[in-house]
Write a protein that holds these residues in place. Structure first.
Motif, PDB file in Angstrom:
ATOM      1  N   ALA A 425       0.853  -1.186   0.000  1.00 49.86           N
ATOM      2  CA  ALA A 425       0.000   0.000   0.000  1.00 49.86           C
ATOM      3  C   ALA A 425       0.888   1.235   0.000  1.00 49.86           C
ATOM      4  CB  ALA A 425      -0.915   0.010   1.224  1.00 49.86           C
ATOM      5  N   ILE A 470      -4.821  -1.971   1.534  1.00 55.75           N
ATOM      6  CA  ILE A 470      -5.615  -1.472   0.401  1.00 55.75           C
ATOM      7  C   ILE A 470      -6.212  -2.618  -0.405  1.00 55.75           C
ATOM      8  CG2 ILE A 470      -5.482  -0.275  -1.819  1.00 55.75           C
ATOM      9  CD1 ILE A 470      -3.599   1.708  -0.623  1.00 55.75           C
ATOM     10  N   SER A 537      -9.464  -2.495   3.361  1.00 52.53           N
ATOM     11  CA  SER A 537      -9.522  -3.316   2.156  1.00 52.53           C
ATOM     12  C   SER A 537     -10.719  -4.259   2.149  1.00 52.53           C
ATOM     13  CB  SER A 537      -8.236  -4.136   2.007  1.00 52.53           C
ATOM     14  OG  SER A 537      -8.151  -5.120   3.018  1.00 52.53           O
TER      15      SER A 537
END
Length: 617
Positions: A425, A470, A537
Motif C-alpha cells: 500500500a 488497500i 480493504s
C-alpha cells in the motif's frame, strides 16, 4: 503447392470476390444476383500487417469484407482493442449507413486481403435487394447488442512465432515440444520455412483457419521469411540462451509497424538442473533492456515448456493468496492440495503473508521445504520482537528483513522460475503498488510492513506499507496478466476478535498483564494494528473475490492473527478444506500427460540441415 499454381488463371482471380462474399456469414441469406452485383463492384487489395485500413475521423465511402487475414478495431485513442474482424466478416458498415466519418481505427493484425465495396454499389444493391438490406440491419443490431452487453473481444492468441536470437538457440527442440503441449488444447501445427516460403498470404490463412494454434519458426537473422513470420503472429516468442551474449533481434528494426499490434514475450532457455527444478531462472535483466516485453519466461525443462504453452494460450492457472497474519499458513495446506490434484500453478501473487507464501511457490520449493523454511522463520522465532521506542513502529523491522534475506537470498523477481507479483500500500499516493521487478526480499518486506508494527519501506519519496491495507486479495492484477483461470485464497475474511464494551474503553493498567479474562484471550496492540490495517480493504476484497474463477475460504476463526504456534493447525485446516473444495468444484484445469505432436519429418530434417549449413558458412 507452387506459387504460380496458387495464383491460378485470370478466371480464377475474377471468381475471388464472389467466393469471398459467398463465404461471408452475414450474407448467407442474400440472393445470388445481389451477391454478384456486390462482387462486380468490389476491389480487392492487400493490407500489410501493422498498417491501418482506415483511421478514426476518415471519410466513410463504403464498407470492407475480409477475404483473408485479421483486422483489429481500436478506440479513437488507440489504447485498447474494441473487437477483432476475421475472414468473411464486414467492417465499416455503420459509416456507410449513417454517412458519418469513421468512429474507430482499424489495423491489420495479419497480412490481409480485403474487398472494398464503394458506397454507390451498396446503395444500388440495397435498393434492389431487401435481403441485403436486412442483412446489414441484422449486422448492426448484433454489434449494438454486444456493445450494450459490454462483451469483451475474444483475444485470438493462437498464432505464435519463435524468433531465435542466434544459431546456438535450440529452436528445434523448443518448437517441437511447445507444439506438442499446445496440441493438448486443440489442433496445433508447426510451420518451418521449408514448407512455406513459396506460398502467398492465402496459403498462410488456410493453415491458420485449419488449426487452433500455429507455431512459426523464424530465422536467427533478418530475412523475408522472418519478416513474414513476424507479420503473421499474435505473439512473438523472442528466444535466447539466458547466459549467452546479449544481442538485438534484427527483425525489431525492420518491423516497426508491428509494435502496436504484436505482443512480444521473452523466452530464456536455462540449463536443465536437477530435472529442471532449478531454484531460479537468472540472467533476465540484460535481455530486458531496450525491448518492449509484455512477459518473460524461464524454460529449463519440459515442465517449463508446458507452463509456457498454457500462459501464451491463456490457459494458465493463476494463484492469488491473501494476507491474514498467522492464518496465512493455511495457504501451505491449500497449495499442497492443489499440487496433489495436479492443478498447475503457472502464475502466483499475493499480499502480506500471502505474498511470502506465494514467493515460495515461485521459487519452486516443494511442500516439505516450504513447511521447514516458514516454520524456521515464523514459529521457531518471533519475527517482530525486535522492539524499539515507537517513533514509527513497535518493532525495528531489522529481524524481518534478515529472515527474508536468509530464506530468499538476493534473487530478483524477474529471475524467479514461476512468474510472481505482490502488492504493498503506497501511503504517498493512496493506491496499491504492484511489485513485479527488483529484489524479492525488499518487495516482500514492503508487502508485510504492518502499519504501526513494522516500519514502512521507503522507495524514493514513496512510503510503502502492508498490501493488505488497500488490496488484501489482488485478483484484479492477476486478471490483467491473463493467465486464464484464477484461484483466489482468502484467509483474512473471518472475524478476528471481539471485546466487551467495558473493555473497549480500556481496563486498569494492571489488568493488561493478565493474558486471559473470563476465559478469553486478551486483545493486544499488535492485534489491533493488524486488524485496523486490513479494515480499509474489506470492500475491495469483496470485489476481488467476485473476479476469481474459484474462491477458497478456509474456516480459520479459531486461529488468532498472531498465533504463530498454530502453524500446523492452520496448514491442516487449509489442506482439509481445499481437498473438499477441489472435489466439489468438478472441472478444474489439470496437468495432463503430453502426447508430443511431431512436425512433418521432412520439415524438421530440412531445418536441421539448413541450420548446419548456416553454421558452416
Amino acid at each position: 503447392m507452387a506459387l504460380d499454381e496458387e495464383l491460378g488463371s485470370p478466371a480464377d482471380l475474377q471468381r475471388r470476390p464472389i467466393d469471398c462474399l459467398q463465404n461471408c456469414r452475414f450474407l448467407d441469406r442474400v440472393d445470388a444476383p445481389a451477391v454478384a452485383a456486390l462482387a462486380n463492384g468490389a476491389t480487392q487489395f492487400s493490407v500489410p500487417a501493422g498498417s491501418a485500413l482506415f483511421d478514426a475521423g476518415s471519410d466513410s465511402q463504403g464498407l470492407y469484407v475480409v477475404a483473408s487475414g485479421r483486422l483489429g478495431v481500436q478506440d479513437p485513442s488507440g489504447t485498447r482493442w474494441l473487437t477483432y474482424i476475421g475472414r468473411g466478416e464486414v467492417i465499416g458498415e455503420s459509416g456507410w449507413l449513417l454517412g458519418e466519418p469513421r468512429s474507430a481505427r482499424v489495423v491489420a493484425l495479419r497480412d490481409s486481403e480485403v474487398l472494398w465495396i464503394p458506397g454507390d454499389v451498396l446503395d444500388r444493391t440495397a435498393a434492389q435487394s431487401a435481403a441485403f438490406a436486412m442483412a446489414m440491419a441484422r449486422l448492426c443490431a448484433l454489434r449494438l447488442r454486444r456493445q450494450h452487453r459490454h462483451e469483451r473481444p475474444v483475444a485470438h492468441a493462437s498464432i505464435f512465432t519463435i524468433v531465435p536470437n542466434s544459431l546456438e538457440v535450440d529452436v528445434a527442440d523448443l518448437a517441437t515440444t511447445l507444439t506438442g503441449e499446445l496440441a493438448q488444447f486443440g489442433r496445433a501445427e508447426l510451420v518451418w520455412d521449408v514448407r512455406a516460403t513459396s506460398h502467398t498470404s492465402e496459403w498462410f490463412n488456410a493453415i491458420e483457419e485449419a488449426n487452433d494454434f500455429v507455431l512459426y519458426v523464424a530465422h536467427a537473422r533478418s530475412s523475408a521469411w522472418t519478416r513474414q513470420c513476424c507479420r503473421q503472429a499474435d505473439t512473438l516468442l523472442l528466444t535466447a540462451n539466458a547466459h549467452s551474449e546479449v544481442r538485438p533481434w534484427p527483425h525489431l528494426n525492420s518491423e516497426a509497424p508491428l509494435e502496436a499490434t504484436t505482443r512480444n514475450e521473452l523466452v530464456l532457455l536455462q540449463p536443465d538442473k536437477s530435472a529442471g527444478r532449478s531454484a531460479a531462472g537468472g540472467g533476465v535483466q540484460p535481455w530486458l533492456a531496450g525491448i518492449r516485453i509484455a512477459q518473460h519466461h524461464h524454460v529449463g525443462c519440459t515442465e517449463d515448456v508446458a507452463r509456457l504453452a498454457r500462459l501464451i494460450s491463456h490457459r494458465g492457472v493463476g494463484l492469488v493468496l491473501s494476507g491474514g497474519g498467522a492464518r496465512g499458513f493455511a495457504h501451505l495446506g491449500v497449495i499442497r492440495a492443489l499440487r496433489e490434484a495436479r492443478v498447475p500453478l503457472d502464475f502466483v501473487g499475493g499480499a502480506s503473508i500471502g505474498a511470502i507464501i506465494a514467493a515460495g511457490v515461485a521459487m519452486r520449493w516443494p511442500d516439505e521445504e516450504m513447511r521447514e523454511r516458514y516454520r524456521r522463520s515464523f514459529v521457531d522465532t518471533n519475527p517482530v520482537n525486535d522492539y524499539t521506542f515507537p517513533f514509527i513502529a513497535l518493532a525495528r523491522g531489522h529481524k524481518v528483513s534478515r529472515l527474508l534475506q536468509r530464506e530468499f537470498g538476493q534473487i530478483s523477481i524477474e529471475d524467479l522460475p514461476i512468474p510472481f507479483y505482490c502488492v504493498s500500500a503506497n501511503l504517498s499516493t493512496g493506491r496499491a503498488t504492484e511489485h513485479s521487478a527488483g529484489p524479492l526480499w525488499q518487495a516482500l518486506r514492503a508487502s508485510v510492513a504492518i502499519p504501526g508494527v513494522l516500519p514502512p519501506v521507503f522507495r524514493g519519496e514513496e512510503v510503502l506499507v502492508d498490501g493488505a491495507a488497500i488490496n488484501n486479495l489482488p485478483v484484479d492484477l492477476m486478471q490483467q496478466h491473463l493467465p486464464g483461470f484464477v484461484i483466489g485464497v482468502d484467509v483474512g475474511a473471518d472475524r478476528s476478535f471481539t471485546a466487551d464494551a467495558a473493555e473497549a474503553a480500556g481496563p486498569p493498567l494492571w489488568k493488561y498483564f493478565s493474558k486471559r479474562r473470563n476465559g478469553r484471550s486478551r486483545i493486544n496492540i499488535f492485534q489491533v494494528l493488524i486488524r485496523a490495517g486490513m479494515i480499509n480493504s474489506a470492500t475491495t476484497a469483496a470485489q476481488q473475490r467476485e473476479l476469481a474463477d474459484l474462491l477458497l475460504k478456509p474456516t480459520l476463526s479459531n486461529i488468532d492473527l498472531l498465533n504463530w504456534k498454530a502453524f500446523d493447525r492452520a496448514i491442516d485446516s487449509g489442506y482439509q478444506y481445499a481437498c473438499a473444495a477441489i472435489a466439489a468444484a468438478g472441472s478444474l484445469p489439470r496437468i495432463q500427460e503430453t502426447s508430443a505432436q511431431e512436425p512433418r519429418a521432412s520439415s524438421l530434417s530440412a531445418e536441421i540441415a539448413r541450420r548446419a549449413a548456416e553454421a558452416v558458412s
